[in-house]
Design a protein around this motif. Structure first.
Motif, PDB file in Angstrom:
ATOM      1  N   ILE A   1      38.349  46.675  44.638  1.00 26.99           N
ATOM      2  CA  ILE A   1      38.146  45.227  44.489  1.00 26.99           C
ATOM      3  C   ILE A   1      39.474  44.468  44.583  1.00 26.99           C
ATOM      4  O   ILE A   1      39.479  43.280  44.864  1.00 26.99           O
ATOM      5  CB  ILE A   1      37.370  44.839  43.209  1.00 26.99           C
ATOM      6  CG1 ILE A   1      38.081  45.306  41.952  1.00 26.99           C
ATOM      7  CG2 ILE A   1      35.941  45.314  43.242  1.00 26.99           C
ATOM      8  CD1 ILE A   1      37.548  44.617  40.716  1.00 26.99           C
ATOM      9  N   ASN A   2      40.580  45.169  44.370  1.00 27.46           N
ATOM     10  CA  ASN A   2      41.877  44.491  44.517  1.00 27.46           C
ATOM     11  C   ASN A   2      42.094  44.035  45.963  1.00 27.46           C
ATOM     12  O   ASN A   2      42.803  43.071  46.211  1.00 27.46           O
ATOM     13  CB  ASN A   2      43.028  45.429  44.134  1.00 27.46           C
ATOM     14  CG  ASN A   2      43.062  45.646  42.629  1.00 27.46           C
ATOM     15  OD1 ASN A   2      42.278  45.057  41.905  1.00 27.46           O
ATOM     16  ND2 ASN A   2      43.968  46.501  42.182  1.00 27.46           N
ATOM     17  N   GLN A   3      41.481  44.747  46.876  1.00 23.26           N
ATOM     18  CA  GLN A   3      41.609  44.362  48.291  1.00 23.26           C
ATOM     19  C   GLN A   3      40.565  43.292  48.647  1.00 23.26           C
ATOM     20  O   GLN A   3      40.722  42.579  49.627  1.00 23.26           O
ATOM     21  CB  GLN A   3      41.377  45.577  49.217  1.00 23.26           C
ATOM     22  CG  GLN A   3      42.273  46.770  48.943  1.00 23.26           C
ATOM     23  CD  GLN A   3      43.743  46.442  49.145  1.00 23.26           C
ATOM     24  OE1 GLN A   3      44.081  45.625  49.994  1.00 23.26           O
ATOM     25  NE2 GLN A   3      44.605  47.053  48.349  1.00 23.26           N
ATOM     26  N   ALA A   4      39.496  43.239  47.849  1.00 21.76           N
ATOM     27  CA  ALA A   4      38.372  42.363  48.216  1.00 21.76           C
ATOM     28  C   ALA A   4      38.522  40.946  47.688  1.00 21.76           C
ATOM     29  O   ALA A   4      37.991  39.994  48.263  1.00 21.76           O
ATOM     30  CB  ALA A   4      37.069  42.970  47.710  1.00 21.76           C
ATOM     31  N   GLY A   5      39.216  40.783  46.566  1.00 24.33           N
ATOM     32  CA  GLY A   5      39.313  39.449  45.986  1.00 24.33           C
ATOM     33  C   GLY A   5      39.889  39.480  44.585  1.00 24.33           C
ATOM     34  O   GLY A   5      40.702  40.344  44.260  1.00 24.33           O
ATOM     35  N   LYS A   6      39.424  38.547  43.749  1.00 19.20           N
ATOM     36  CA  LYS A   6      40.007  38.416  42.406  1.00 19.20           C
ATOM     37  C   LYS A   6      38.996  38.743  41.311  1.00 19.20           C
ATOM     38  O   LYS A   6      37.793  38.666  41.517  1.00 19.20           O
ATOM     39  CB  LYS A   6      40.489  36.979  42.215  1.00 19.20           C
ATOM     40  CG  LYS A   6      41.724  36.641  43.027  1.00 19.20           C
ATOM     41  CD  LYS A   6      42.272  35.299  42.583  1.00 19.20           C
ATOM     42  CE  LYS A   6      43.600  35.016  43.255  1.00 19.20           C
ATOM     43  NZ  LYS A   6      44.215  33.795  42.734  1.00 19.20           N
ATOM     44  N   ARG A   7      39.545  39.011  40.140  1.00 16.51           N
ATOM     45  CA  ARG A   7      38.707  39.234  38.954  1.00 16.51           C
ATOM     46  C   ARG A   7      38.722  37.986  38.102  1.00 16.51           C
ATOM     47  O   ARG A   7      39.811  37.478  37.800  1.00 16.51           O
ATOM     48  CB  ARG A   7      39.278  40.342  38.067  1.00 16.51           C
ATOM     49  CG  ARG A   7      39.435  41.645  38.730  1.00 16.51           C
ATOM     50  CD  ARG A   7      40.633  42.345  38.098  1.00 16.51           C
ATOM     51  NE  ARG A   7      40.999  43.480  38.912  1.00 16.51           N
ATOM     52  CZ  ARG A   7      40.666  44.727  38.615  1.00 16.51           C
ATOM     53  NH1 ARG A   7      40.051  45.020  37.510  1.00 16.51           N
ATOM     54  NH2 ARG A   7      40.994  45.711  39.418  1.00 16.51           N
ATOM     55  N   MET A   8      37.548  37.557  37.690  1.00 16.35           N
ATOM     56  CA  MET A   8      37.508  36.468  36.710  1.00 16.35           C
ATOM     57  C   MET A   8      37.320  37.139  35.352  1.00 16.35           C
ATOM     58  O   MET A   8      36.207  37.248  34.852  1.00 16.35           O
ATOM     59  CB  MET A   8      36.359  35.513  37.018  1.00 16.35           C
ATOM     60  CG  MET A   8      36.294  34.346  36.074  1.00 16.35           C
ATOM     61  SD  MET A   8      34.918  33.272  36.477  1.00 16.35           S
ATOM     62  CE  MET A   8      34.418  32.768  34.854  1.00 16.35           C
ATOM     63  N   GLU A   9      38.416  37.616  34.816  1.00 17.59           N
ATOM     64  CA  GLU A   9      38.338  38.269  33.509  1.00 17.59           C
ATOM     65  C   GLU A   9      38.776  37.282  32.457  1.00 17.59           C
ATOM     66  O   GLU A   9      39.832  36.666  32.586  1.00 17.59           O
ATOM     67  CB  GLU A   9      39.238  39.512  33.477  1.00 17.59           C
ATOM     68  CG  GLU A   9      38.579  40.687  34.156  1.00 17.59           C
ATOM     69  CD  GLU A   9      39.073  42.018  33.622  1.00 17.59           C
ATOM     70  OE1 GLU A   9      39.062  42.215  32.398  1.00 17.59           O
ATOM     71  OE2 GLU A   9      39.461  42.854  34.455  1.00 17.59           O
ATOM     72  N   LEU A  10      37.962  37.147  31.422  1.00 18.31           N
ATOM     73  CA  LEU A  10      38.310  36.211  30.347  1.00 18.31           C
ATOM     74  C   LEU A  10      39.172  36.966  29.349  1.00 18.31           C
ATOM     75  O   LEU A  10      38.725  37.953  28.751  1.00 18.31           O
ATOM     76  CB  LEU A  10      37.042  35.657  29.732  1.00 18.31           C
ATOM     77  CG  LEU A  10      36.321  34.838  30.798  1.00 18.31           C
ATOM     78  CD1 LEU A  10      34.847  35.102  30.813  1.00 18.31           C
ATOM     79  CD2 LEU A  10      36.652  33.372  30.663  1.00 18.31           C
ATOM     80  N   MET A  11      40.397  36.517  29.233  1.00 19.73           N
ATOM     81  CA  MET A  11      41.373  37.260  28.424  1.00 19.73           C
ATOM     82  C   MET A  11      41.987  36.323  27.376  1.00 19.73           C
ATOM     83  O   MET A  11      42.339  35.187  27.713  1.00 19.73           O
ATOM     84  CB  MET A  11      42.471  37.812  29.342  1.00 19.73           C
ATOM     85  CG  MET A  11      41.936  38.773  30.381  1.00 19.73           C
ATOM     86  SD  MET A  11      43.150  39.249  31.622  1.00 19.73           S
ATOM     87  CE  MET A  11      43.041  37.917  32.787  1.00 19.73           C
ATOM     88  N   PHE A  12      42.097  36.817  26.178  1.00 24.41           N
ATOM     89  CA  PHE A  12      42.623  35.979  25.101  1.00 24.41           C
ATOM     90  C   PHE A  12      43.672  36.771  24.322  1.00 24.41           C
ATOM     91  O   PHE A  12      43.335  37.753  23.655  1.00 24.41           O
ATOM     92  CB  PHE A  12      41.490  35.541  24.165  1.00 24.41           C
ATOM     93  CG  PHE A  12      40.411  34.784  24.880  1.00 24.41           C
ATOM     94  CD1 PHE A  12      40.514  33.413  25.044  1.00 24.41           C
ATOM     95  CD2 PHE A  12      39.308  35.442  25.426  1.00 24.41           C
ATOM     96  CE1 PHE A  12      39.536  32.706  25.732  1.00 24.41           C
ATOM     97  CE2 PHE A  12      38.328  34.754  26.118  1.00 24.41           C
ATOM     98  CZ  PHE A  12      38.441  33.378  26.273  1.00 24.41           C
TER      99      PHE A  12
END
Ligand code: AMP
Length: 594
Positions: free
Chosen positions: A133-144
């Motif tokens: 997936i690093n080649q496919a696009g971005k991660r919308m990871e919610l990080m706090f």
């Protein structure tokens, strides 16, 4: 990750799981020989490193046993003399509490290296199933990120995730691989942080290929948040201006760099969000998403129905099982349903032992494991990783390079199969947790103490609390604690049939008092809106008698009946809810420690 790397990761997984026994023995040998001269191990092994002697002499312990050593290290004594030889880089803050404070787990450069290897193996497996997936696009990871706590020794105590967010390698890949700018992750106000992370996820919607957060509760909370705030988010996208109430300078800076007026995008999002049902909304808003990556097992299972509703059939991937005490297991079948997930324990991270649990002591659903010394099989000592039995439940013990020796993590797991020679486990629950709506662990003793403090406020009103019980309500996100109270006047007949005589101010104070009296993690989660306001539901007099009648019809012995401090049965909850005469909520966030 290059193809070679990912293939070597998969190969390593096969090798590790095949040679599990040998790797475990070698790991234990290394831990013992390195740390044999520490005060702790000297006391039991007198400088020896033999495995059998270790099993015979070193006691099985909880955090409380190690705490005096850890406190001494936190106060400045050399860790190498006490518990572990390798220098500490800090402590990890566990979500468990001890005496109201979070547990401190020693952390070393080596443990960070072990975690990095674990992450590499996990990533290899994900590439196998979903492509890179690093080649496919971005991660919308919610990080706090959470603020560090400085100990008197100068060593910092941080949440494991926060330490990872601060790492230089993470910072370097963040802009390319994630939608959340660094500043939003470190914004101390979780509401502003969440708003901005969702905003940046929306404006990069075409690039998003994965959505997630460490735990499912956060993902659900984020979608609830979006449901409540999409109009404002769209207006920000339309104008290219972030809302005034976002005052955090980091978030505003990030917005000034990335947010541009985009009428077309705002209209499109508005169209999607104004539809009647939000079922499958994730696919509509982020059409390239391949999966939702978040822990859905254990206490998080309660959030999966809601998550599935938003997902519209996207796979929910509960990828790994990890704790501050060490990265532990990987889910080798990431596409399986959350309720079927098992984790294969990796033998190169910590040395495991397993204490077998009597079957009738395990109630097989999240957060309901109430174990005591009697729950363990007395005839059998703890067994090694490769010797666990299919279908059996165990409590996990770890011995690690972080100075933990035969340490009870507090998790109960069940053997569901083997991969090569390594067992796979389903997460059953946490020991001694009565209530948990997120990752906090609240024990019966915690509830007891909080109720004792709060009920004193009824005294001046001439009222007494006769019975109480509790429930973790996760029907809305974030979840909240519900405490059922039956109250009666000290003197005279019941003049409180409809709850009107209850002073709402005092009752709200009771709610707040309970929250103030709960443990550190609860209060912190409340402040961060990971848990909603505690609620007291006052029930009609006689309700707890009806509750007892119900449990007796279900087989409880009348003479031994004791009101459960926490209710899990739906029918029992219906009995309580149908007799509620008044509801009160805590009007403020609980007092925090300095
Ligand atoms: P912490 O003490 O904050 O490091 O939290 C670690 C704890 O979270 C573990 O001991 C488990 O109780 C729980 N946990 C971590 N990963 C999982 C998982 N995949 N499924 C269920 N519970 C988990």
């Amino acid at each position: 990750m290059a193809t070679n790397d990912y293939e070597s990761g998969l190969k390593m997984l096969e090798e590790l799981t095949t040679d599990a026994q040998q790797i475990q023995d070698q790991l234990l040998g290394e831990i013992l020989s390195k740390n044999a001269e520490t005060e702790y191990l000297q006391g039991f092994l007198h400088g020896q490193t033999d495995k059998q002697l270790f099993k015979k002499n070193v006691p099985i312990v909880t955090y409380e046993h190690l705490k005096p050593y850890i406190d001494r290290i936190a106060n400045g004594e050399a860790s190498s003399d006490l518990l572990l030889v390798e220098p500490l880089i800090g402590f990890s803050l566990s979500s468990g509490t001890s005496g109201g404070l979070p547990k401190l787990i020693p952390t070393t450069a080596e443990s960070a290296h072990i975690t990095a290897t674990f992450s590499k193996l996990y990533r290899s497996l994900m590439i196998k199933h979903f492509g890179d997936i690093n080649q496919a696009g971005k991660r919308m990871e919610l990080m706090f990120a959470k603020p560090d706590v400085e100990t008197p020794s100068g060593l910092k105590a941080s949440a494991v995730s926060t330490r990872a967010f601060k790492g230089s390698s993470f910072k370097a890949i963040l802009p390319k691989l994630y939608t959340s700018p660094f500043e939003t992750i470190f914004c101390p106000d979780t509401k502003q942080s969440m708003y901005c992370q969702i905003l940046f996820g929306l404006i990069q919607r075409d690039e998003v290929v994965m959505i997630g957060s460490i735990f499912a509760s956060t993902v659900v909370r984020s979608f609830k948040f979006l449901e409540n705030n999409w109009k404002e988010l769209c207006s920000n996208i339309k104008t290219g201006q972030i809302s005034e109430w976002i005052t955090d300078s980091g978030c505003r800076n990030a917005a000034s760099l990335m947010l541009k007026p985009n009428l077309e995008l705002a209209d499109l999002i508005e169209d999607v969000c104004s539809c009647k049902s939000w079922e499958g909304i994730i696919r509509k808003l982020w059409p390239k998403t391949k999966y939702i990556g978040t822990v859905c097992t254990g206490a998080m299972l309660q959030y999966t129905a809601e998550l599935e509703f938003y997902c519209g059939g996207l796979p929910l991937v509960s990828g790994f099982y990890a704790c501050s005490e060490g990265a532990v297991g990987i889910n080798l079948e990431p596409l399986c349903k959350p309720s079927d997930v098992s984790y294969t324990f990796l033998p190169n991270t910590v040395y495991y032992e397993f204490l077998s649990i009597k079957e009738d002591c395990v109630t097989d659903s999240q957060n309901q494991v109430q174990l005591n010394a009697m729950s363990h099989h007395e005839d059998t000592g703890p067994v090694d990783l490769v010797n666990v039995k299919l279908g059996q439940c165990y409590e996990v013990l770890v011995t690690s390079s972080m100075g933990l020796y035969r340490y009870r993590v507090g998790d109960i797991i069940k053997v569901t199969g083997f991969h090569n020679n390594t067992p796979q486990f389903q997460f059953v629950g946490r020991q001694n947790v009565a209530l948990g709506v997120d990752m906090e662990r609240t024990s019966e003793a915690d509830i007891l103490k909080a109720v004792a403090e709060a009920k004193a406020l009824l005294d001046p009103l001439g009222l007494i609390l006769t019975e109480y019980t509790s429930d973790g309500d996760t029907s809305s996100a974030p979840g909240h604690y519900v405490i059922f109270w039956e109250i009666k006047p000290k003197e005279g007949n019941n003049n409180n049939k409809n709850g009107k005589e209850l002073d709402p101010k005092v009752m709200e104070q009771c709610c707040s008092k309970m929250e103030d009296s709960l443990h550190f993690t609860y209060r912190m989660y409340r402040k961060e809106n990971m848990i909603a306001a505690l609620e007291i539901r006052v029930v009609k007099q006689g309700t707890f008698e009806s509750l007892m009648d119900y449990f007796v019809t279900k087989g409880a012995s009348l003479s031994q009946y004791k009101t459960p401090i926490c209710i899990k049965s739906k029918e029992a909850l219906n009995i309580l809810d149908s007799r509620v005469i008044a509801k009160f909520f805590s009007p403020r966030t609980p007092i925090q420690d300095n």
